[in-house]
Design a protein around this motif. Sequence first.
Motif, PDB file in Angstrom:
ATOM      1  N   VAL A 201      12.526  26.788  23.600  1.00 40.08           N
ATOM      2  CA  VAL A 201      11.936  28.113  23.799  1.00 40.08           C
ATOM      3  C   VAL A 201      10.638  27.981  24.586  1.00 40.08           C
ATOM      4  CG1 VAL A 201      10.651  28.094  21.620  1.00 40.08           C
ATOM      5  CG2 VAL A 201      11.314  30.269  22.630  1.00 40.08           C
ATOM      6  N   ARG A 202      10.339  28.958  25.389  1.00 39.35           N
ATOM      7  CA  ARG A 202       9.085  28.986  26.152  1.00 39.35           C
ATOM      8  C   ARG A 202       8.421  30.347  25.949  1.00 39.35           C
ATOM      9  NH1 ARG A 202       8.679  26.964  32.305  1.00 39.35           N
ATOM     10  NH2 ARG A 202       8.499  25.007  31.181  1.00 39.35           N
ATOM     11  N   PHE A 242       5.828  36.811  27.991  1.00 36.97           N
ATOM     12  CA  PHE A 242       7.272  36.603  28.123  1.00 36.97           C
ATOM     13  C   PHE A 242       7.784  35.537  27.165  1.00 36.97           C
ATOM     14  CE2 PHE A 242       5.320  33.801  31.309  1.00 36.97           C
ATOM     15  CZ  PHE A 242       5.945  32.589  31.065  1.00 36.97           C
ATOM     16  N   LYS A 244      11.256  32.948  26.809  1.00 39.08           N
ATOM     17  CA  LYS A 244      12.515  32.438  27.371  1.00 39.08           C
ATOM     18  C   LYS A 244      13.140  31.537  26.318  1.00 39.08           C
ATOM     19  CE  LYS A 244      10.529  32.213  32.040  1.00 39.08           C
ATOM     20  NZ  LYS A 244      11.387  32.833  33.024  1.00 39.08           N
ATOM     21  N   ASN A 246      16.490  29.088  25.693  1.00 36.99           N
ATOM     22  CA  ASN A 246      17.677  28.455  26.273  1.00 36.99           C
ATOM     23  C   ASN A 246      18.492  27.805  25.160  1.00 36.99           C
ATOM     24  OD1 ASN A 246      16.415  29.189  28.605  1.00 36.99           O
ATOM     25  ND2 ASN A 246      16.259  27.144  29.479  1.00 36.99           N
ATOM     26  N   LYS A 256      20.864  31.576  28.531  1.00 33.40           N
ATOM     27  CA  LYS A 256      19.409  31.704  28.662  1.00 33.40           C
ATOM     28  C   LYS A 256      19.047  33.167  28.488  1.00 33.40           C
ATOM     29  CE  LYS A 256      18.975  27.832  31.875  1.00 33.40           C
ATOM     30  NZ  LYS A 256      18.683  27.424  33.259  1.00 33.40           N
ATOM     31  N   HIS A 258      15.833  35.920  28.578  1.00 32.70           N
ATOM     32  CA  HIS A 258      14.457  36.097  29.056  1.00 32.70           C
ATOM     33  C   HIS A 258      14.030  37.522  28.739  1.00 32.70           C
ATOM     34  CE1 HIS A 258      11.046  36.219  31.898  1.00 32.70           C
ATOM     35  NE2 HIS A 258      11.522  37.403  32.250  1.00 32.70           N
ATOM     36  N   TYR A 259      12.854  37.646  28.122  1.00 31.57           N
ATOM     37  CA  TYR A 259      12.290  38.983  27.876  1.00 31.57           C
ATOM     38  C   TYR A 259      10.833  38.976  28.339  1.00 31.57           C
ATOM     39  CZ  TYR A 259       9.954  42.838  25.679  1.00 31.57           C
ATOM     40  OH  TYR A 259       9.168  43.957  25.496  1.00 31.57           O
ATOM     41  N   ARG A 260      10.420  40.057  29.004  1.00 36.77           N
ATOM     42  CA  ARG A 260       9.015  40.167  29.447  1.00 36.77           C
ATOM     43  C   ARG A 260       8.502  41.572  29.170  1.00 36.77           C
ATOM     44  NH1 ARG A 260       6.819  41.844  34.694  1.00 36.77           N
ATOM     45  NH2 ARG A 260       8.972  42.034  35.364  1.00 36.77           N
ATOM     46  N   GLU A 272      11.531  43.928  30.574  1.00 37.25           N
ATOM     47  CA  GLU A 272      12.566  43.260  31.360  1.00 37.25           C
ATOM     48  C   GLU A 272      13.373  42.371  30.416  1.00 37.25           C
ATOM     49  OE1 GLU A 272      12.585  40.477  35.338  1.00 37.25           O
ATOM     50  OE2 GLU A 272      11.206  39.964  33.753  1.00 37.25           O
ATOM     51  N   ARG A 292      20.206  41.482  34.740  1.00 35.04           N
ATOM     52  CA  ARG A 292      18.801  41.811  34.469  1.00 35.04           C
ATOM     53  C   ARG A 292      18.667  43.314  34.323  1.00 35.04           C
ATOM     54  NH1 ARG A 292      14.493  43.614  37.795  1.00 35.04           N
ATOM     55  NH2 ARG A 292      12.422  42.927  37.155  1.00 35.04           N
TER      56      ARG A 292
ATOM     57  N   LEU B  12       6.978  40.101  19.366  1.00 32.91           N
ATOM     58  CA  LEU B  12       6.640  39.007  20.277  1.00 32.91           C
ATOM     59  C   LEU B  12       5.587  38.097  19.644  1.00 32.91           C
ATOM     60  CD1 LEU B  12       7.554  38.402  23.228  1.00 32.91           C
ATOM     61  CD2 LEU B  12       5.409  39.415  23.958  1.00 32.91           C
ATOM     62  N   LEU B  19       7.206  30.235  15.921  1.00 33.43           N
ATOM     63  CA  LEU B  19       7.721  29.117  16.707  1.00 33.43           C
ATOM     64  C   LEU B  19       6.673  28.044  16.919  1.00 33.43           C
ATOM     65  CD1 LEU B  19       9.810  31.070  19.332  1.00 33.43           C
ATOM     66  CD2 LEU B  19      10.653  29.721  17.435  1.00 33.43           C
ATOM     67  N   ILE B  39      21.877  22.804  33.368  1.00 32.28           N
ATOM     68  CA  ILE B  39      22.134  24.197  32.975  1.00 32.28           C
ATOM     69  C   ILE B  39      21.207  24.659  31.840  1.00 32.28           C
ATOM     70  CG2 ILE B  39      24.545  24.154  33.748  1.00 32.28           C
ATOM     71  CD1 ILE B  39      25.353  24.001  30.772  1.00 32.28           C
ATOM     72  N   MET B  40      20.390  23.717  31.306  1.00 27.95           N
ATOM     73  CA  MET B  40      19.433  24.088  30.260  1.00 27.95           C
ATOM     74  C   MET B  40      17.988  24.108  30.770  1.00 27.95           C
ATOM     75  SD  MET B  40      20.427  24.822  27.196  1.00 27.95           S
ATOM     76  CE  MET B  40      19.190  24.243  26.032  1.00 27.95           C
ATOM     77  N   PHE B  42      14.450  24.810  32.528  1.00 28.73           N
ATOM     78  CA  PHE B  42      13.635  25.937  33.018  1.00 28.73           C
ATOM     79  C   PHE B  42      13.321  25.733  34.499  1.00 28.73           C
ATOM     80  CE2 PHE B  42      12.291  26.046  28.484  1.00 28.73           C
ATOM     81  CZ  PHE B  42      12.673  27.341  28.204  1.00 28.73           C
ATOM     82  N   PHE B  56      11.423  41.646  43.581  1.00 30.12           N
ATOM     83  CA  PHE B  56      11.231  42.746  42.624  1.00 30.12           C
ATOM     84  C   PHE B  56       9.869  43.401  42.823  1.00 30.12           C
ATOM     85  CE2 PHE B  56      14.099  40.149  39.636  1.00 30.12           C
ATOM     86  CZ  PHE B  56      15.235  40.766  40.131  1.00 30.12           C
ATOM     87  N   GLY B  65       6.108  36.725  34.672  1.00 25.72           N
ATOM     88  CA  GLY B  65       7.273  36.188  33.994  1.00 25.72           C
ATOM     89  C   GLY B  65       7.643  34.783  34.438  1.00 25.72           C
TER      90      GLY B  65
END
Lengths: 379, 76
Positions: A201-202, A242, A244, A246, A256, A258-260, A272, A292, B12, B19, B39-40, B42, B56, B65
């Motif tokens: 997780v990030r 945010f 992330k 995985n 994966k 991702h939320y922001r 997002e 997205r 959040l 965590l 595939i894992m 970042f 965007f 982000g």
Amino acid sequence: MQLSVRIGTAAFAAALLGAWATGAGAAPFSDEPMAGSMFRWFTDSEKIGVRSFLGDCSLALFGSAVAVHWNRENVTIPAIEAPIGSPEAIDAITTASRPISGNAYQEFVKVRNEVTGVATRGPATVEYYVSSENDYLAQMIGGRLQRAVSDDQLTLTLGSSWGWDVIEPVADDDTDTGADTRTTLHLDAVATRVLTPTTIVRLGLEYNMVNGLQHNPYRNVYAGGTYVPERHPDSRQRRDAFVKLNQYLSQRSSLKLHYRFYNDSWGIDSHELAPTLSQYVTDGASMRFQYRWYSQTAADFHRDEYFTTNGVDGYRSGDYRMAALSSHLFGVAFDLDFDALAVPVQALRPLGLWFSVERYFNSNDYSANIVESGLTYRF
Amino acid sequence: MRTLVRRLRGVLVAGALLLLAGGCAHVQSYQRGRLVDRIMSFEAESKKDARLTKSFEAREGSTGGNGGAGGGCACN
């Protein structure tokens, strides 16, 4: 607030310099040496086209990992199609976001060149960026400090950058914006943690303080029954958080998430959410499916219609990015790693190939397609 | 809407504290093989994510982000 941010940034810069000086010989290379090139093609429902030719190269130099990235972009904006002299043509010319100097009925083409240099030594990374086009010069210096703790189970990163832009609008028939500047102070803190052998997780926090010209110098807005130049506030604080996550799945696939969440001093809040599913087709060949969703509220000074030339507190915007909107993006990508594929021709094994397509559309009846293809070579 | 935003922020922050507080099992280095899979990663898509973010920004009112690019995968 601004003073404490500046003091913090100065302390960060000093720590970065210290880490750089003592980092010789410590983990000089985090990425393998490689060279790559790619082509990107962007088209949208307004018939704007952007062709980008990008290149990357990373190698070991003087005990540091050095990477250079460059990009040359050709942007094509179509000519105004409405009949000459018609009300539609006058509206289109007056509210255009590009300079018009007797060339409204011709295609408008501009070129942008960009170079980024990054050097990493031990836990410290420094970066310089420059981007140039005929009416805009952007530069940025930045740095990051990284520290792994808890037996490398947790990695903490602090980053900061300072950007300064010089804007020199070219001749435009119906605006007269003088040369101006914009500065951006960026700060971020990111934590990356291993949760299980298949989950990582990030979490990140980002802050940007932007000062200077922040509206389009060529655009007019219909306000109080006439056209007046667009005007946005000169100062904007932008912040986001945010997450992330995985997760490795069975059958050689991964998910994966991702939320922001974003918020700024102009009154825009946004969310997002982007899940991505990756799947190996065979060794060295994988596919990626991305979605997205994005939604934002309007800026405090944005109105669909302004009843006085003063707008809202002196600000008025014709920029739909300041309005409430939502968007969706669907994407698919295909990656090939010739080494993992064990191709019989040895000379091809350092090669990697990839291809991706994205479809974007938003609630302003706007849509775009993005196609990318790239080639990498590992030394 | 404001209530929703506050709740999401709360989720959040609570998630982050949980965590980072260390309430997870210790994962040995030899158990992290799948975490370094492409595939894992970042980082594998960080450049592409940065390009998309730039696109965007030209169509939407927000940014960000992608912080921590190069922030490691905690799986050395």
